[in-house]
Design a protein around this motif. Structure first.
Motif: not given
Length: 133
Positions: A95-97
């Protein structure tokens, strides 16, 4: 629950078990794992590496599948479930982050968990650290 199925399996093999007719220890492990699955308890991945050679963590994954857990659930146990139960932020999902700690294996481990035996690609924190293909 971190069932450590591979540890019990290794100990029995060191004691001469050929893997065919289950010993009492193996029967009890299978029964308790089946009950845990049926009860819906959260199951993580932990194989007590050291009882068997390092680098063979796949043994736990394979036994979890052999004892009744789906391949997808086993992979989730080793990633998202472990990250959440150990309160490790930004790990366990793509996931992003989130940290970019990823592996690639030949084949599809959601169809055949044995694909996890060979890991030709490793990315750690977004940097490729192994690329054997």
């Amino acid at each position: 629950l971190y069932p450590t199925l591979a540890a019990g399996d290794a100990i029995e093999r060191y004691n001469g078990w050929d893997g065919k007719n289950d010993t009492d220890r193996i029967r009890r492990k299978k029964e308790s794992f089946t009950l845990a699955l049926a009860s819906g308890v959260t199951i993580g991945f932990g194989g007590d590496v050291g009882v068997y050679p390092h680098g063979e963590n796949y043994r736990e994954l394979e036994l979890m599948v052999a004892y009744g857990m789906s391949e997808t659930a086993v992979l989730q146990a080793a990633t998202d479930i472990n990250a959440r139960t150990f309160h490790l932020e930004n790990l366990g999902q793509v996931r992003k982050g989130y940290l970019a700690d990823l592996i690639a294996v030949p084949g599809d481990p959601t169809k055949d968990i044995r694909a996890m035996r060979v890991v030709p690609f490793v990315m750690r924190n977004g940097e490729v650290v192994k690329k054997d293909f």
